[in-house]
Design a protein around this motif. Structure first.
Motif, PDB file in Angstrom:
ATOM      1  N   THR A 284       6.980  64.919 110.776  1.00 38.60           N
ATOM      2  CA  THR A 284       6.641  65.485 110.990  1.00 38.60           C
ATOM      3  C   THR A 284       5.466  66.274 110.988  1.00 38.60           C
ATOM      4  O   THR A 284       5.363  67.041 112.633  1.00 38.60           O
ATOM      5  N   ALA A 285       4.543  65.834 110.451  1.00 40.51           N
ATOM      6  CA  ALA A 285       3.453  66.042 110.717  1.00 40.51           C
ATOM      7  C   ALA A 285       2.056  65.498 112.157  1.00 40.51           C
ATOM      8  O   ALA A 285       1.919  66.156 113.224  1.00 40.51           O
ATOM      9  N   LEU A 286       3.094  64.143 112.627  1.00 41.09           N
ATOM     10  CA  LEU A 286       3.569  63.997 113.511  1.00 41.09           C
ATOM     11  C   LEU A 286       3.683  64.446 114.689  1.00 41.09           C
ATOM     12  O   LEU A 286       2.755  64.379 116.339  1.00 41.09           O
ATOM     13  N   GLY A 287       4.831  64.411 114.935  1.00 46.62           N
ATOM     14  CA  GLY A 287       5.325  65.839 115.734  1.00 46.62           C
ATOM     15  C   GLY A 287       4.143  66.118 116.180  1.00 46.62           C
ATOM     16  O   GLY A 287       4.967  67.098 117.281  1.00 46.62           O
ATOM     17  N   ALA A 288       3.962  67.923 115.006  1.00 46.19           N
ATOM     18  CA  ALA A 288       3.134  68.753 115.615  1.00 46.19           C
ATOM     19  C   ALA A 288       1.230  68.683 116.181  1.00 46.19           C
ATOM     20  O   ALA A 288       1.235  69.342 116.974  1.00 46.19           O
ATOM     21  N   CYS A 289       1.298  67.578 115.946  1.00 48.29           N
ATOM     22  CA  CYS A 289       0.110  67.072 116.518  1.00 48.29           C
ATOM     23  C   CYS A 289       0.433  67.103 118.013  1.00 48.29           C
ATOM     24  O   CYS A 289      -0.276  66.550 118.874  1.00 48.29           O
ATOM     25  N   LEU A 319       6.863  70.634 116.190  1.00 45.61           N
ATOM     26  CA  LEU A 319       7.914  70.105 114.769  1.00 45.61           C
ATOM     27  C   LEU A 319       9.110  70.900 115.351  1.00 45.61           C
ATOM     28  O   LEU A 319       9.821  70.070 114.206  1.00 45.61           O
ATOM     29  N   VAL A 320       9.470  71.444 116.114  1.00 44.08           N
ATOM     30  CA  VAL A 320      11.430  71.592 116.324  1.00 44.08           C
ATOM     31  C   VAL A 320      11.839  70.673 117.194  1.00 44.08           C
ATOM     32  O   VAL A 320      13.270  70.285 116.964  1.00 44.08           O
ATOM     33  N   GLY A 321      11.358  69.717 118.528  1.00 40.82           N
ATOM     34  CA  GLY A 321      11.546  68.423 118.532  1.00 40.82           C
ATOM     35  C   GLY A 321      11.802  67.091 117.678  1.00 40.82           C
ATOM     36  O   GLY A 321      12.466  66.793 117.356  1.00 40.82           O
ATOM     37  N   ILE A 322      10.527  67.763 116.228  1.00 39.18           N
ATOM     38  CA  ILE A 322      11.177  66.642 115.310  1.00 39.18           C
ATOM     39  C   ILE A 322      12.045  66.679 114.350  1.00 39.18           C
ATOM     40  O   ILE A 322      12.400  65.198 113.968  1.00 39.18           O
ATOM     41  N   THR A 323      12.858  67.307 114.088  1.00 42.11           N
ATOM     42  CA  THR A 323      13.664  68.544 113.177  1.00 42.11           C
ATOM     43  C   THR A 323      14.598  67.694 113.194  1.00 42.11           C
ATOM     44  O   THR A 323      15.094  67.795 112.475  1.00 42.11           O
ATOM     45  N   ALA A 324      15.499  67.159 113.796  1.00 48.30           N
ATOM     46  CA  ALA A 324      16.619  66.427 114.410  1.00 48.30           C
ATOM     47  C   ALA A 324      16.873  65.118 113.604  1.00 48.30           C
ATOM     48  O   ALA A 324      17.558  64.472 112.918  1.00 48.30           O
ATOM     49  N   GLY A 325      15.536  64.545 114.327  1.00 49.04           N
ATOM     50  CA  GLY A 325      15.436  62.706 113.250  1.00 49.04           C
ATOM     51  C   GLY A 325      14.540  62.793 113.222  1.00 49.04           C
ATOM     52  O   GLY A 325      13.775  61.777 112.871  1.00 49.04           O
ATOM     53  N   ALA A 334       7.963  60.287 116.819  1.00 47.90           N
ATOM     54  CA  ALA A 334       7.720  60.894 116.102  1.00 47.90           C
ATOM     55  C   ALA A 334       6.137  61.852 117.086  1.00 47.90           C
ATOM     56  O   ALA A 334       6.518  63.095 117.780  1.00 47.90           O
ATOM     57  N   LEU A 335       5.191  61.461 117.382  1.00 49.06           N
ATOM     58  CA  LEU A 335       3.735  61.440 118.190  1.00 49.06           C
ATOM     59  C   LEU A 335       4.116  61.787 119.546  1.00 49.06           C
ATOM     60  O   LEU A 335       3.965  62.991 120.684  1.00 49.06           O
ATOM     61  N   ILE A 336       5.362  60.285 119.943  1.00 49.67           N
ATOM     62  CA  ILE A 336       5.956  60.456 121.427  1.00 49.67           C
ATOM     63  C   ILE A 336       6.677  61.805 121.630  1.00 49.67           C
ATOM     64  O   ILE A 336       6.848  62.677 122.687  1.00 49.67           O
ATOM     65  N   ILE A 337       7.780  61.630 121.456  1.00 49.02           N
ATOM     66  CA  ILE A 337       8.202  62.784 120.529  1.00 49.02           C
ATOM     67  C   ILE A 337       8.119  64.461 121.049  1.00 49.02           C
ATOM     68  O   ILE A 337       8.243  64.907 121.206  1.00 49.02           O
ATOM     69  N   GLY A 338       6.757  64.661 119.974  1.00 46.62           N
ATOM     70  CA  GLY A 338       6.638  66.055 119.930  1.00 46.62           C
ATOM     71  C   GLY A 338       5.404  66.199 121.335  1.00 46.62           C
ATOM     72  O   GLY A 338       5.127  67.322 122.111  1.00 46.62           O
ATOM     73  N   GLY A 339       4.955  65.022 121.972  1.00 46.76           N
ATOM     74  CA  GLY A 339       4.249  65.009 122.814  1.00 46.76           C
ATOM     75  C   GLY A 339       4.816  65.447 123.886  1.00 46.76           C
ATOM     76  O   GLY A 339       4.244  66.647 124.606  1.00 46.76           O
ATOM     77  N   ILE A 340       6.171  64.513 124.183  1.00 49.17           N
ATOM     78  CA  ILE A 340       6.639  65.198 125.268  1.00 49.17           C
ATOM     79  C   ILE A 340       7.693  67.335 125.234  1.00 49.17           C
ATOM     80  O   ILE A 340       7.637  67.692 125.800  1.00 49.17           O
ATOM     81  N   ALA A 341       7.820  67.233 123.914  1.00 49.63           N
ATOM     82  CA  ALA A 341       8.547  68.573 123.546  1.00 49.63           C
ATOM     83  C   ALA A 341       7.124  69.708 123.925  1.00 49.63           C
ATOM     84  O   ALA A 341       6.637  70.797 124.373  1.00 49.63           O
ATOM     85  N   GLY A 342       5.433  69.033 123.736  1.00 46.80           N
ATOM     86  CA  GLY A 342       4.357  69.723 123.975  1.00 46.80           C
ATOM     87  C   GLY A 342       4.077  70.645 124.812  1.00 46.80           C
ATOM     88  O   GLY A 342       3.859  71.134 125.823  1.00 46.80           O
ATOM     89  N   ILE A 343       4.924  69.156 125.988  1.00 42.29           N
ATOM     90  CA  ILE A 343       4.654  69.082 127.658  1.00 42.29           C
ATOM     91  C   ILE A 343       5.915  69.978 128.241  1.00 42.29           C
ATOM     92  O   ILE A 343       6.134  70.942 129.279  1.00 42.29           O
ATOM     93  N   LEU A 344       6.988  70.596 127.255  1.00 45.24           N
ATOM     94  CA  LEU A 344       8.194  70.923 127.723  1.00 45.24           C
ATOM     95  C   LEU A 344       7.911  72.613 127.572  1.00 45.24           C
ATOM     96  O   LEU A 344       7.932  73.081 128.206  1.00 45.24           O
TER      97      LEU A 344
END
Length: 445
Positions: A284-289, A319-325, A334-344
């Motif tokens: 969760t923390a890494l997704g936010a980062c 945070l939203v992106g990481i929540t499903a998995g 988690a860092l990758i999923i969060g990073g792509i969410a930040g781009i989107l």
């Protein structure tokens, strides 16, 4: 110290020789006779964590209120805070009235069910609630189950609040919240978390990228479409920035939401399992980062400026992106999923402006777009998850949430109306609807 070392050495020799096991057996019998059982201890530990997690999710409402107020104009502050105060109130009550029984209907394999037993316990027979280790495999009690899920339910409506801010009638918003939280959200949630057809299909949504965030995001998208943009937002073919009034308040709100997300995701383990909870908090923390990093660099490239608002929304997007998995992906993923969410989230905000869809706080971009991404990403990265069930779940939940929101908002628009008058919008909703401004304690005439 020498005595302690000697005793430890002797105890080690006793274990090696098999002499300590009779002693251990006697000690275990004494503990069992004098104190609670291991099962009761585990139930207490699990339940304490779940109640703490519910409290963290509850504090997210203060985060939403702060973000929404900070990203909007000062003349609407009281209105924003009023909505965000009434949202959990209405959400908890309506979830108790009907939502919980709809969301967890017991044994069913279809699209709709209702647990009369749960409803009777809440309202007429609370003494019959199961508070033993027999409920939920010792993870928590009936009442913890209810209050934790009630916190989730109110969150879905709060997502809508930010998107439609500064021009929606208070009566229309509150009526929407009552119906949406009471019926649409729990019915969709039952398809996975209540053992419905999406659960049988193999759809995975650990803590609600789709079931909470996308459902709320679809409601927000329909709302801003039917409401139309704020006055002056899209004039003469140009997009005007209507600046929020308090960056510090918005920043406080984002950090409160980030804190609350540790309960949102960590509590979704549904026990105090130390290994799994600690993994979930880490992802969760890494997704936010990752979201903050993605939002920062993308806004620099696409907008040619260092946009702090996009960093804040990037955190929420991650945070939203990481929540499903969050429970079945690695920290790197988690860092990758969060990073792509930040781009989107950056490109989504820009696209909505081109489509003249006015979202005051970026709720559609954060919760809908990144909720979809997080759900699909779970099918790509998550251990044991498959992509096609994830896609099917996104489509089914999206269609139901959008249709439900359209029906509710459509009826309200045709009856009591959705939008305040142009005069009220220009002067601010605080003065016209509440008679007091956000930064004064003096009542207005």
């Amino acid at each position: 110290m020498e005595l302690f070392t000697l005793n430890l050495s002797c105890l080690t020799e006793m274990f090696s020789a098999g002499m300590a096991f009779p002693l251990l057996s006697v000690m275990t019998q004494e503990v069992a006779a004098e104190g609670p059982s291991v099962t009761d201890v585990l139930l207490t530990a699990n339940n304490i964590w779940m109640m703490l997690a519910a409290s963290l999710v509850f504090i997210m409402h203060l985060g939403f209120a702060s973000v929404e107020a900070g990203f909007t104009q000062s003349k609407n502050t009281v209105n924003i805070l009023f909505k965000n105060t009434l949202t959990p109130v209405l959400g908890i009550v309506t979830y108790a009235l009907v939502g919980f029984a709809l969301m967890y209907p017991g044994e069913f394999n279809g699209f709709l069910g209702f647990s009369k037993e749960s409803w009777d316990i809440i309202w007429f027979n609370p003494s019959e609630a199961d508070v033993s280790a027999g409920y939920a495999d010792g993870g928590y009690t009936f009442w913890t189950d209810f209050i934790y899920q009630a916190m989730f339910a109110a969150t879905a409506a709060t997502i809508v609040s930010g998107a439609v801010a500064e021009r929606i009638k208070l009566s229309a918003y509150l009526t929407f919240t009552l119906i949406f939280v009471g019926t649409v959200y729990p019915i969709i949630g039952s398809w996975k978390w209540g053992g419905g057809f999406l659960d049988e299909l193999g759809f995975v949504d650990f803590a609600g990228s789709t079931l909470v965030h996308s459902v709320g995001g679809w409601g927000a998208l329909v709302g801003i479409w039917l409401l139309g943009p704020r006055i002056g937002k899209y004039d003469n073919g140009k997009t005007s920035e209507i600046a929020g009034h308090s960056v510090p308040l918005a920043t406080i709100g984002v950090f409160l939401l980030w804190l609350g997300w540790f309960g949102f995701n960590g509590g979704s383990v549904l026990s105090a399992n130390p290994g799994l909870v600690s993994l979930v908090l880490t992802t969760t923390a890494l997704g936010a980062c990752g979201g903050a990093i993605g939002g920062h660099f993308t806004s620099m490239i696409a907008m040619k400026r260092i946009d702090f608002g996009m960093v804040l929304n990037g955190i929420l997007a991650g945070l939203v992106g990481i929540t499903a998995g969050a429970d079945i992906i690695t920290p790197l993923e988690a860092l990758i999923i969060g990073g792509i969410a930040g781009i989107l989230v950056v490109f989504s905000v820009m696209l909505l402006d081109k489509l003249k869809l006015d979202d005051c706080v970026g709720a559609v971009s954060v919760h809908l777009v990144c909720g979809i991404w997080g759900t699909l990403a779970t099918g790509i990265f998550g251990e044991g998850a498959s992509f096609m069930p994830q896609l099917y779940g996104v489509l089914a939940c999206g269609a139901a949430a959008a249709l439900g929101a359209f029906v509710i908002f459509g009826i309200l628009k045709a009856t009591i109306g959705l939008r305040v008058s142009a005069e009220m919008e220009k002067h601010g909703l605080d003065s016209h609807e509440h008679g007091v401004r956000g930064y004064t304690i003096l009542m207005e005439d």
